[in-house]
Design an enzyme around this catalytic site. Structure first.
Site, PDB file in Angstrom:
ATOM      1  N   HIS B 216     100.714 -50.747 -21.524  1.00  0.00           N
ATOM      2  CA  HIS B 216      99.916 -51.372 -20.134  1.00  0.00           C
ATOM      3  C   HIS B 216      98.677 -51.805 -20.415  1.00  0.00           C
ATOM      4  CE1 HIS B 216     102.900 -49.498 -16.986  1.00  0.00           C
ATOM      5  NE2 HIS B 216     103.373 -50.338 -17.738  1.00  0.00           N
ATOM      6  N   SER B 220     103.188 -56.272 -21.316  1.00  0.00           N
ATOM      7  CA  SER B 220     104.659 -56.709 -22.018  1.00  0.00           C
ATOM      8  C   SER B 220     104.425 -57.742 -22.892  1.00  0.00           C
ATOM      9  CB  SER B 220     105.910 -56.696 -21.261  1.00  0.00           C
ATOM     10  OG  SER B 220     106.426 -55.405 -20.739  1.00  0.00           O
ATOM     11  N   LYS B 244     116.056 -55.094 -11.878  1.00  0.00           N
ATOM     12  CA  LYS B 244     116.458 -55.670 -13.020  1.00  0.00           C
ATOM     13  C   LYS B 244     116.626 -54.468 -13.934  1.00  0.00           C
ATOM     14  CE  LYS B 244     116.074 -59.459 -16.282  1.00  0.00           C
ATOM     15  NZ  LYS B 244     115.386 -60.388 -16.983  1.00  0.00           N
ATOM     16  N   ASP B 245     115.773 -53.749 -14.036  1.00  0.00           N
ATOM     17  CA  ASP B 245     116.167 -52.605 -15.053  1.00  0.00           C
ATOM     18  C   ASP B 245     117.106 -51.482 -14.638  1.00  0.00           C
ATOM     19  OD1 ASP B 245     114.204 -53.357 -16.519  1.00  0.00           O
ATOM     20  OD2 ASP B 245     112.413 -52.016 -16.011  1.00  0.00           O
ATOM     21  N   GLU B 288     125.756 -39.171 -39.102  1.00  0.00           N
ATOM     22  CA  GLU B 288     126.265 -39.885 -37.699  1.00  0.00           C
ATOM     23  C   GLU B 288     126.055 -41.419 -38.093  1.00  0.00           C
ATOM     24  OE1 GLU B 288     127.014 -37.920 -34.169  1.00  0.00           O
ATOM     25  OE2 GLU B 288     128.081 -37.765 -36.344  1.00  0.00           O
TER      26      GLU B 288
END
Lengths: 189, 431, 262
Positions: B216, B220, B244-245, B288
């Site tokens: 922040h 972004s 949107k997220d 894995e």
């Protein structure tokens, strides 16, 4: 969209439509997540299958001397099985109408307190949950003002039928679900 | 934080609170009013997916810990108790195991996105390093957690991984004994792994908070790689990016749910349904899937260089492959962030992604399996070479040599340039 | 927009197939292909076949249990919903046919009849005895066998019916071992356990070797994954919910973004 007036009305409808969609989606999500995620996270703390499977035990009562009791652990709690004397029974029955019986809703008469789940009555065998109805301590046998049980934690007195007579406890000692399966064998739970 | 706060407490309580602990202001500035570049694409939604994944793992983990027993005698049986007897136990356990894999899937997409769009470049170096730290902690947490079911794969993974430390000259043996709490993987190991597996996620939460804080400050990055210049370039975080997220989280959750409910064991290994047995190693030990590329790098070096033994070199290469990511901001010499405008670098990037998949394949297979007549171990060696070359040679050299395509004037201009398409689609939507 | 969506889906698909791909790659270690049976518990709507589970239990009890334990299955599970679903009385009768260690009123160790919370007893006192009685090769516990092998139910079926096959000329079967192409390495310590007619099914089904193998594989899958039906029912609801939610979220997203260029 050509006319200003029509446009305004449409905008109003649009706002309502939006709100319905947003609130509808949020509600749908909340209900689904509550059922699908939150409930499993809570319900996992309830007793598991193996714990529930151990819910009942069988107890041999042939060896309890008259006037004494045995203590057994059932579902992590103490259970008293007392072989009462004739005197114990007589005393309890005489007190059926005593004024200091605080709890008259949970099997108040002695006769009611010695009946198993199938209706068999054996007045000499009294089965009690050994958990003081005040705050859960295990009462001591043959103590207190009524020769029944006395709770050492906060001084509740129970009589020979396990009824609360004096002290802070609000209710009679609880009678767990049990039944006689043989003459000297009971199943608890 | 970085930008000016526009928060206005509206009632008595919020005013009172704002003067004492301005936490509502912090939330408002960070997640409501925060100006985000308006051109972020779906690759930018994985940050939110990861936040949800972390919460999911912590919540299911805490709940599983209520039923798990960290002892050699009881661990495996307690997992079966969870699967069979605990209410919804299968859901929680499959959810936690598959959730871990989903967490890694999302973090890899998040990392490749950062790599492609140059999100690590100044002024976001610290943001990137914190992210790498989170990734490293995730790998440690995932490994520790994998040991807890005490199946065959759990046990032998613990044995193999702790043996890495044996490769360190002089002190390696002592370090290994210290980690294991004895000469081999046993009760003390299981107990401390359980303790640390419970601890590390909370440290991850701490670093995630720093990661978001660092995010922040500059805000972004975005697909063009151009910094935002004014309000025309941005949209407030809420409602534009929250919705949107959340849409992306719902889609990702659908994908996850399919695995959880219908293929819960597809990403696991059958041998972990056999209780740990120190007397018998399973024929194929495989980690894995999310560790496979690193496992391939570990095994790719099979020769000594001077006095350095192959075993040590393998371990150095494996840890080096993660450590090198921390230096990414200084290895990339390009002035342009986004590979959208760097065709040459984009070509090498696509090769790099393929390289990671190939390394994954190599990690899953025995070194002597052959493809087109080439042995897997040779493919692994070459892929390992490309992995390091990408960061140490290609990135600095291409960064200096490449002539990027012309950049748009700004974010808004780039959006407008595409909005010929955008506008018509917009009309379609309303019709 | 559509392009972007397609790209994301492709990417998810790619990584998904990677995850599955590595799984199946492990299986193809040069082993023979397993026989492929149709199982009622496969697929999105799969559930166990109660009759098959009951027959499979019979095979386990009459044949397998002589050498193999079933540590994680309790008698009470035989009455579980989504399992063999025996009425409680029948389940208790089955439990009572077993002898479990207990103590009498004097504390002396005795054998008492099994009860519903008890687990299937092991045929051995301990692992050392299990090894000693079987020439060093301990018969594995069967509770999780169907999940402890890749494609478990088909593996169990193939293995149990695989003794029938001819020994190839170039294979020399070692002493005390038996040829079985479905066992890793091809040579297995367990002698052929099923020949057909090893049990007399209570429901009158003809006990061919295939039938017995299929039933016991079905039963062992249940033993390994008793909550399968609950999981699949929940899964159908969860997927439906999430797909609708994703659709609604997408509409919300389009609404919110409808008035801005992006």
């Amino acid at each position: 969209m050509a006319e200003t007036h029509a446009h305004a009305t449409e905008a109003g409808d649009d706002t309502t439509r939006r709100d319905i969609l947003y609130i509808g989606t949020a509600t749908f999500a909340a209900v689904g997540l509550a059922r699908g995620v939150v409930w499993p996270l809570i319900h996992q703390m309830n007793p598991a299958e193996n714990v529930k499977a151990l819910a009942s035990i069988e107890v041999d009562i042939s060896q309890i001397p008259v006037g004494q009791q045995i203590k057994i652990l059932w579902q992590g709690k103490a259970v008293f099985v007392r072989h009462r004397t004739a005197n114990d029974i007589a005393k309890a029955r005489a007190d059926d109408t005593a004024a200091d019986l605080k709890d008259t809703s949970n099997r108040p008469t002695d006769a009611e307190r010695v009946v198993d789940d199938k209706g068999t009555s054996r007045p000499e065998i009294l089965v009690l949950l050994g958990v003081c109805t005040h705050l859960g301590c295990v009462p001591l046998a043959d103590r207190g003002d009524y020769d029944g049980w006395f709770c050492p934690c906060h001084g509740s007195h129970y009589d020979t039928a396990g009824r609360i007579r004096k002290g802070p406890a609000p209710a009679n000692l609880v009678i767990p679900p049990y039944e006689f399966i043989e003459e000297f064998k009971i199943k608890i739970g | 934080m970085a930008h000016q706060s526009n928060y206005n407490p509206s009632n008595g309580f919020t005013k009172w609170m704002d003067e004492r602990l301005p936490i509502i202001r912090l939330g408002y500035d960070s997640f409501v009013e925060f100006p985000n570049p308006r051109n972020l694409n779906y690759w930018w939604t994985f940050g939110a997916v990861l936040a949800v994944a972390l919460i999911w793992q912590i919540v299911t983990g805490i709940v599983l810990a209520m039923h798990y027993t960290p002892t050699v005698e009881g661990a495996y049986a307690s997992i079966e108790h969870i699967m069979r007897d605990v209410n919804y136990g299968w859901f929680l356990r499959y959810g936690h195991a598959n959730g871990g894999a989903m967490f890694f899937l999302a973090v890899y997409i998040h990392m490749f996105r950062g790599l492609y769009y140059g999100s690590y470049k100044a002024p976001r170096e610290v943001l990137w390093i914190l992210g790498m730290l989170i990734y490293f902690l995730m790998m440690a947490t995932g490994f520790l957690g994998y040991v807890l079911p005490w199946g065959q794969m759990s046990f032998w993974a613990a044995t193999v991984i702790t043996n890495f430390f044996d490769a360190i000259p002089w002190v390696g043996g002592s370090i290994k004994t210290l980690l294991l709490g004895g000469p081999a993987v046993a009760e003390p190991t299981l107990n401390r792994f359980y303790s640390l597996h419970y601890l590390l996620p909370f440290i991850i939460v701490g670093v995630v908070i720093l990661h978001i804080w660092a995010l922040h400050i500059p805000g972004s990055a975005n697909p063009t790689g151009i910094e935002k210049k004014g309000p025309q370039d941005t949209l407030p975080f809420h409602p534009y990016f929250t919705v949107k997220d959340l849409f992306a989280v719902a889609v990702f959750a659908t994908f996850f749910a399919w695995f959880l409910y219908f293929q819960p064991n597809a990403m696991g290994h059958p041998d972990n349904y056999i209780e740990a047995n120190p007397l018998q190693t399973p024929p194929h030990i495989v980690p894995e899937w999310y560790y496979l590329p690193f496992y391939a790098i570990l095994r790719s070096i099979t020769f000594d260089i001077f006095f350095l033994k192959a075993q040590l070199l393998g371990v150095i290469a494996m840890f080096g492959s993660i450590v090198i990511l921390f230096f990414l901001p200084w290895l990339d010499r390009s002035k342009v962030r986004s590979m959208r405008y760097r065709p040459v670098m984009r070509f090498f990037f696509i090769l790099f992604v393929l390289d990671c998949f190939i390394l994954g394949w190599v990690g899953a297979n025995s070194p002597d399996v052959t493809v087109l007549g080439i042995e897997a171990k040779n493919i692994g060696l070459f892929s390992t070479f490309y992995y390091f070359a990408f960061f140490m040679i290609i990135m600095p050299v291409v960064g200096m040599m490449e002539t990027p395509k012309p950049l748009p004037e700004g974010i808004h201009e780039s959006v407008l340039a595409r909005s010929g398409k955008g506008a018509s689609k917009h009309a379609d939507g309303d019709a | 927009m559509k392009m972007k969506k397609a790209k994301i889906l492709t990417a998810l698909g790619l990584v998904g197939s990677l995850a599955l791909g590595t799984g199946s790659a492990l299986a193809s270690g040069g082993e023979v292909h397993l026989k492929h049976e149709h199982w009622s518990f496969d697929g999105y709507t799969g559930s166990y076949d109660q009759a098959a589970l009951r027959r499979g239990l019979q095979v386990y009890r009459d044949v397998c249990s002589a050498c193999h334990s079933l540590d994680y299955v309790a008698f009470r599970n035989l009455s579980d919903e989504g399992g063999p679903s025996f009425p409680e009385k029948m389940m208790k009768a089955i439990a009572a046919e077993y002898e479990m260690p207990g103590i009498d009123d004097e504390g002396e160790p005795i054998m008492r009849p099994g009860a519903s919370p008890d687990y299937f007893p092991s045929p051995y006192a301990n692992t050392t005895q299990a090894e000693a009685m079987n020439g060093g090769a301990m018969p594995p516990d069967l509770s999780l066998m169907a999940k402890a092998r890749r494609d478990g139910p088909n593996y169990i079926f193939s293995l149990l019916t695989g003794y029938e096959e001819e020994v190839p000329h170039d294979v020399e079967v070692l002493e005390d071992l038996n040829y079985n192409p479905y066992f890793p390495g091809g040579q297995i310590a367990m002698a052929q356990p099923l020949y057909g007619d090893d049990v007399e099914y209570a429901d009158g089904t003809e006990a061919t070797i295939e039938q017995e193998a299929r039933d016991v594989a079905h039963f062992l899958m249940w033993a390994a994954e008793p909550r399968l039906e609950e999981r699949k029912t929940g899964g159908r609801k969860a997927l439906l919910f999430l797909i609708i939610l994703s659709g609604l979220m997408f509409l919300c997203y389009r609404m919110v973004w409808s008035d801005v260029d992006h």
